[in-house]
Design a protein around this motif. Structure first.
Motif, PDB file in Angstrom:
ATOM      1  N   TRP A  75       0.801  -1.225   0.000  1.00 33.55           N
ATOM      2  CA  TRP A  75       0.000   0.000   0.000  1.00 33.55           C
ATOM      3  C   TRP A  75       0.835   1.277   0.000  1.00 33.55           C
ATOM      4  O   TRP A  75       0.661   2.157  -0.835  1.00 33.55           O
ATOM      5  CB  TRP A  75      -0.975  -0.003   1.187  1.00 33.55           C
ATOM      6  CG  TRP A  75      -1.694   1.295   1.382  1.00 33.55           C
ATOM      7  CD1 TRP A  75      -1.582   2.145   2.443  1.00 33.55           C
ATOM      8  CD2 TRP A  75      -2.637   1.908   0.485  1.00 33.55           C
ATOM      9  NE1 TRP A  75      -2.390   3.233   2.273  1.00 33.55           N
ATOM     10  CE2 TRP A  75      -3.050   3.118   1.078  1.00 33.55           C
ATOM     11  CE3 TRP A  75      -3.168   1.557  -0.761  1.00 33.55           C
ATOM     12  CZ2 TRP A  75      -3.965   3.980   0.471  1.00 33.55           C
ATOM     13  CZ3 TRP A  75      -4.079   2.411  -1.371  1.00 33.55           C
ATOM     14  CH2 TRP A  75      -4.464   3.606  -0.754  1.00 33.55           C
ATOM     15  N   PHE A 109      -2.727   3.100  -5.271  1.00 34.14           N
ATOM     16  CA  PHE A 109      -3.685   2.480  -6.203  1.00 34.14           C
ATOM     17  C   PHE A 109      -3.026   1.997  -7.506  1.00 34.14           C
ATOM     18  O   PHE A 109      -3.665   1.341  -8.314  1.00 34.14           O
ATOM     19  CB  PHE A 109      -4.802   3.469  -6.546  1.00 34.14           C
ATOM     20  CG  PHE A 109      -5.591   3.912  -5.343  1.00 34.14           C
ATOM     21  CD1 PHE A 109      -6.590   3.101  -4.814  1.00 34.14           C
ATOM     22  CD2 PHE A 109      -5.329   5.125  -4.719  1.00 34.14           C
ATOM     23  CE1 PHE A 109      -7.315   3.493  -3.692  1.00 34.14           C
ATOM     24  CE2 PHE A 109      -6.052   5.525  -3.602  1.00 34.14           C
ATOM     25  CZ  PHE A 109      -7.042   4.707  -3.089  1.00 34.14           C
ATOM     26  N   ASP A 145      -2.437  -4.614  -1.812  1.00 30.24           N
ATOM     27  CA  ASP A 145      -3.472  -3.836  -1.131  1.00 30.24           C
ATOM     28  C   ASP A 145      -4.476  -3.296  -2.143  1.00 30.24           C
ATOM     29  O   ASP A 145      -4.670  -3.862  -3.228  1.00 30.24           O
ATOM     30  CB  ASP A 145      -2.781  -2.723  -0.302  1.00 30.24           C
ATOM     31  CG  ASP A 145      -3.567  -2.304   0.923  1.00 30.24           C
ATOM     32  OD1 ASP A 145      -4.489  -1.486   0.784  1.00 30.24           O
ATOM     33  OD2 ASP A 145      -3.278  -2.802   2.028  1.00 30.24           O
ATOM     34  N   ASP A 146      -5.093  -2.197  -1.814  1.00 28.58           N
ATOM     35  CA  ASP A 146      -6.133  -1.549  -2.610  1.00 28.58           C
ATOM     36  C   ASP A 146      -5.658  -1.288  -4.054  1.00 28.58           C
ATOM     37  O   ASP A 146      -4.460  -1.170  -4.298  1.00 28.58           O
ATOM     38  CB  ASP A 146      -6.438  -0.210  -1.918  1.00 28.58           C
ATOM     39  CG  ASP A 146      -7.783   0.345  -2.301  1.00 28.58           C
ATOM     40  OD1 ASP A 146      -8.407  -0.175  -3.237  1.00 28.58           O
ATOM     41  OD2 ASP A 146      -8.197   1.315  -1.645  1.00 28.58           O
ATOM     42  N   ASN A 154     -13.678   1.390   5.713  1.00 30.22           N
ATOM     43  CA  ASN A 154     -13.096   2.719   5.811  1.00 30.22           C
ATOM     44  C   ASN A 154     -14.046   3.882   6.073  1.00 30.22           C
ATOM     45  O   ASN A 154     -13.720   5.024   5.760  1.00 30.22           O
ATOM     46  CB  ASN A 154     -12.262   3.004   4.557  1.00 30.22           C
ATOM     47  CG  ASN A 154     -10.873   2.408   4.692  1.00 30.22           C
ATOM     48  OD1 ASN A 154     -10.214   2.590   5.707  1.00 30.22           O
ATOM     49  ND2 ASN A 154     -10.444   1.664   3.693  1.00 30.22           N
ATOM     50  N   GLY A 165      -9.575   1.081   8.611  1.00 31.56           N
ATOM     51  CA  GLY A 165      -8.749   2.288   8.601  1.00 31.56           C
ATOM     52  C   GLY A 165      -7.776   2.233   9.784  1.00 31.56           C
ATOM     53  O   GLY A 165      -7.600   3.204  10.499  1.00 31.56           O
ATOM     54  N   GLY A 166      -7.167   1.065  10.002  1.00 29.85           N
ATOM     55  CA  GLY A 166      -6.365   0.831  11.208  1.00 29.85           C
ATOM     56  C   GLY A 166      -7.187   0.036  12.194  1.00 29.85           C
ATOM     57  O   GLY A 166      -7.869  -0.921  11.833  1.00 29.85           O
ATOM     58  N   TRP A 183      -5.119  -5.154  12.191  1.00 33.19           N
ATOM     59  CA  TRP A 183      -4.197  -4.087  11.811  1.00 33.19           C
ATOM     60  C   TRP A 183      -4.460  -2.941  12.790  1.00 33.19           C
ATOM     61  O   TRP A 183      -5.491  -2.285  12.743  1.00 33.19           O
ATOM     62  CB  TRP A 183      -4.459  -3.686  10.353  1.00 33.19           C
ATOM     63  CG  TRP A 183      -3.717  -2.489   9.852  1.00 33.19           C
ATOM     64  CD1 TRP A 183      -4.270  -1.410   9.211  1.00 33.19           C
ATOM     65  CD2 TRP A 183      -2.309  -2.237   9.907  1.00 33.19           C
ATOM     66  NE1 TRP A 183      -3.292  -0.506   8.885  1.00 33.19           N
ATOM     67  CE2 TRP A 183      -2.076  -0.992   9.305  1.00 33.19           C
ATOM     68  CE3 TRP A 183      -1.230  -2.950  10.432  1.00 33.19           C
ATOM     69  CZ2 TRP A 183      -0.803  -0.441   9.201  1.00 33.19           C
ATOM     70  CZ3 TRP A 183       0.042  -2.400  10.341  1.00 33.19           C
ATOM     71  CH2 TRP A 183       0.239  -1.160   9.720  1.00 33.19           C
TER      72      TRP A 183
HETATM   73  C1  GLA Z   1      -7.191   1.896   4.786  1.00 33.29           C
HETATM   74  C2  GLA Z   1      -6.203   0.930   5.409  1.00 33.29           C
HETATM   75  C3  GLA Z   1      -4.857   1.098   4.741  1.00 33.29           C
HETATM   76  C4  GLA Z   1      -5.011   0.834   3.257  1.00 33.29           C
HETATM   77  C5  GLA Z   1      -6.059   1.761   2.665  1.00 33.29           C
HETATM   78  C6  GLA Z   1      -6.361   1.383   1.213  1.00 33.29           C
HETATM   79  O1  GLA Z   1      -6.876   3.208   5.091  1.00 33.29           O
HETATM   80  O2  GLA Z   1      -6.118   1.119   6.785  1.00 33.29           O
HETATM   81  O3  GLA Z   1      -3.911   0.224   5.302  1.00 33.29           O
HETATM   82  O4  GLA Z   1      -5.376  -0.507   3.061  1.00 33.29           O
HETATM   83  O5  GLA Z   1      -7.276   1.698   3.380  1.00 33.29           O
HETATM   84  O6  GLA Z   1      -7.300   2.201   0.628  1.00 33.29           O
END
Ligand code: GLA
Length: 705
Positions: free
Chosen positions: A305, A310, A335-336, A449, A496-497, A513
């Motif tokens: 990430w 992206f 990741d994303d 998120n 988001g954590g 996470w």
């Molecule tokens: C969140 C996650 C990040 C990452 C982003 C991707 O913020 O906590 O670690 O995966 O999304 O968009």
């Protein structure tokens, strides 16, 4: 026998503790004792009665009920409130019977007039010194409405003033530990955000003067990943009790005839050995009884990430994967950004298939490449979310949580799918199942998120307020079904954590996470808070490039090595020398990983203390080995000035006294001279001089002979 019954008193015993409840002379089910285990049944106090006070307050207000209904001259927090079909809002729960089956006690209560029954369930976890409690509400009469149904009311001994510890925070600042005295009234911690939230955690301790390793602590947690509430109450008659359960805020649940409502479970415990022992009991319980994959050690992962955001494709990921593999990393997580139409955060969520422009031949070529490098492959998903700019939303705009007459508030350009709906659950199960069945994917990072707005569920009509619970049950069903179908996949809970960290999600997710904040110094605080409730085995922690110019690679690694190690920095920007140092640290982590992930944690110096040092110790279950992490931060004032002068602080080294060793055995410690007894390391201790912003790992090994 963990549970014994006598004269309508039930004694629940664990290895070191006891919890006693029973009927008092008025026939009310009240709490009698929660503390150290005593030699015999006759040693425990009788269930308390109350003394008449005045015409303003009834006895039910005074005695410590196990599970209080709202009735009579009783103004304390109830555990259960209902409205019966005829509008009556008074609940008179009387004892009916109780059953003991090994480690499980069920007390049956029944309303005095209506066919409403409450089962109070208690399960002892003998080795972990924990009691698990939940309630089942059953209705055999006309439909009624439940307005509050807590899991447990935990009563502390009367006549003492307590301090409450709790975790609160916000995005990138989760799990901040607070301790504050309770005074008369109700102090509430809660989530109204649909999910557990970054802002508060369903966990508490109560004490009246404990320290990290000494003193009485009562503690508990709730296994629930939705709206929750903790009401810490000190009554005007000197009783302290904590009510914990699903939040009653905006909640209503219609219970039809023949239906049952089961609350989530709350675990609670007692120790005489301070906050550390309280955490260790929860850690052992989570590792042994909650985590789906139990004690299997987690792999060291790389997550792309922060390197590629992206902009993912086969080439960019392969370049990173090659570098990661050479460093000894075992799992590569993309990741994303990999799915249909996803080039920024304004499109794609909901369309969970590979973007044909980025992956014209699907994900297989990349996964094969990663596997050929000797690593497992993992993927990021955000299943509960949808971007309005997605095929899914265009086909099913009615699938999101919304009120028809209100705007749908977007956050990060996304809306929340209504997982209370079975068709939405089925869609997610199907699309993710197909993705997993078609690929060799062994790890999923499950993200979320945003939090809720306009919590409407139009199809549910008058039952819309059930969304708070039905959404979470739907989430558990989707995740649980996928787990069952793909038992080898390891799942990470991310919001988001650390926005969804609780004992409920850990039945599905193997790890959490903990925060999007990967600054090593902030992490010391976040991890300290996280560790109050959850074990290192459930805490994913990355080394990234955040503040890399100020904080050494070793320091950043050592911080992350206190949990499940991952790397999230942009490896393309790391020099060859840095990658070689990182490879050594990864190898060192693999050696100590069983002790960190499965060991007993002792927090030697808290990051909340005034000391410039922070230290933790992990001891293996058989006490043959331990690992000590020591960090030297730069404080303010003279400390900041000295940092410019001296490599090593001349004023004081870190002075550590170890814990958890076998006092009679002999141990050798890295850089500490000849072997000494466990007792010596625990009583005389050791000193570790460190320079500013330096860190060290000490290995402690039992020596034979
Ligand atoms: C969140 C996650 C990040 C990452 C982003 C991707 O913020 O906590 O670690 O995966 O999304 O968009």
């Amino acid at each position: 026998m963990p549970i014994s019954a006598r004269d309508n008193t039930w004694i629940l015993e664990t290895e070191h503790t006891a919890y006693v409840l029973g009927l008092n002379t008025a026939g009310a089910l009240v709490h009698a004792y929660w503390g150290e285990r005593l030699p015999g049944a006759a040693d425990y106090p009788e269930p308390p009665d109350s003394i008449f006070h005045a015409s303003f307050t009834g006895p039910g207000h005074m005695w410590p009920e196990e599970y209080a209904g709202l009735t009579g001259l009783k103004y304390v927090e109830p555990a259960l409130t209902v409205t019966f079909a005829d509008g009556v809002r008074d609940l008179v729960l009387g004892f009916e019977r109780a059953e003991v089956d090994g480690e499980h006690l069920v007390v049956h209560l029944r309303d005095a007039h209506y066919p409403l029954r409450v089962e109070l369930h208690y399960r002892t976890h003998v080795a972990h010194d924990l009691i698990e409690r939940w309630a089942v509400i059953g209705n055999d009469g006309a439909p009624l409405t439940i307005e509050r149904a807590f899991s447990a009311q935990w009563q502390a001994p009367i006549g003492r003033s307590y301090r409450l510890s709790y975790l609160s925070g916000r995005w990138i600042e989760e799990f901040q530990l607070h301790r504050q005295p309770l005074s008369p009234g109700v102090f509430v911690r809660e989530s109204r955000r649909l999910t557990t939230s970054h802002h508060a955690s369903p966990w508490f301790t109560l004490d009246d003067g404990a320290t990290e390793e000494h003193g009485e602590v009562w503690f508990g947690a709730l296994a629930w990943s939705g709206n929750w509430k903790l009401a810490a109450e000190v009554t005007d008659f000197g009783r302290t009790r904590l009510s914990l359960g699903i939040n009653d805020w905006d909640f209503a649940w219609r219970l039809g005839s023949g239906e049952r409502f089961t609350t989530p479970a709350s675990v609670g415990g007692y120790t005489r050995d301070g906050f550390g022992a309280a955490s260790r009991a929860l850690h052992a319980h989570v590792r042994d009884a909650v985590l789906p994959h139990g004690r299997s050690p987690h792999k060291v992962l790389y997550n792309s990430w922060e390197a590629t955001t992206f902009a993912v494709d086969v080439d960019s990921q392969t370049r990173l994967a090659e570098l990661a593999a050479a460093m000894g990393i075992e799992l590569f997580v993309m990741d994303d950004g990999w799915f249909q139409g996803r080039n920024s955060d304004d499109a794609g969520l909901g369309d969970w298939w590979p973007d044909p422009k980025k992956f014209p031949d699907g994900l297989k070529p990349l996964i094969d490449r990663v596997n050929a490098l000797g690593m497992d492959f993992g993927l990021w998903l955000e299943p509960e979310m949808v971007n309005p700019n997605s095929d899914l939303y265009r086909a099913h705009p009615e699938w999101v949580i919304h009120f028809p007459t209100r705007a749908r508030t977007e956050s990060r350009n996304q809306l929340i799918l209504n997982l209370a709906r079975v068709d939405v659950q089925d869609y997610l199960i199907d699309v993710i199942d197909r993705l997993l069945a078609a690929h060799n994917i062994t790890f999923i990072k499950w993200d979320m998120n945003r939090n809720v707005s306009e919590p409407g569920w139009p199809e549910a009509g008058e039952r819309q307020r059930e969304i708070w619970v039905r959404y979470v049950e739907g989430l558990y069903r989707v995740w649980g079904t996928l787990r069952e179908r793909h038992p080898n996949v390891v799942w990470q809970s991310c919001s988001g954590g650390g926005g969804r960290a609780d004992l409920g999600i850990l039945r599905l997710a193997d790890q959490i996470w903990a925060s999007d904040n990967t600054d090593a110094l902030s992490r010391l605080h976040i991890q300290h808070g996280f560790s109050q409730m959850l074990p290192a085995a459930a805490m994913e922690a990355w080394v990234t490039d955040v503040n890399a110019s100020r904080i050494s690679l070793e320091f950043r690694f050592h911080v992350a090595m206190q949990g499940v190690l991952g790397i999230g920095g942009n490896l393309l920007h790391w020099s060859e020398a840095e990658r070689a140092r990182a490879a050594k640290l990864v190898a060192q982590y693999k050696e100590i990983r069983p002790i960190v992930q499965d060991g007993e944690l002792y927090r030697l110096i808290s990051p909340e203390s005034a000391s410039p040092y922070v230290a933790t110790e992990y001891v293996s279950a058989d006490r043959s080995e331990a690992v000590v992490f020591v960090f030297r931060r730069i404080g303010g004032g003279a400390d900041a000035m000295l940092a410019g002068y001296h490599a090593i602080d001349p004023r004081q080294p870190a002075a550590l006294k170890l814990h958890g060793l076998d006092p009679a055995a002999r141990y050798k410690i890295t850089g500490q001279g000849p072997a000494r007894s466990g007792l010596a390391w625990m009583r005389a201790g050791l000193t570790v001089p460190l320079g500013h912003q330096e860190s060290k790992i000490l290995r402690v090994r039992r020596v034979v002979g």
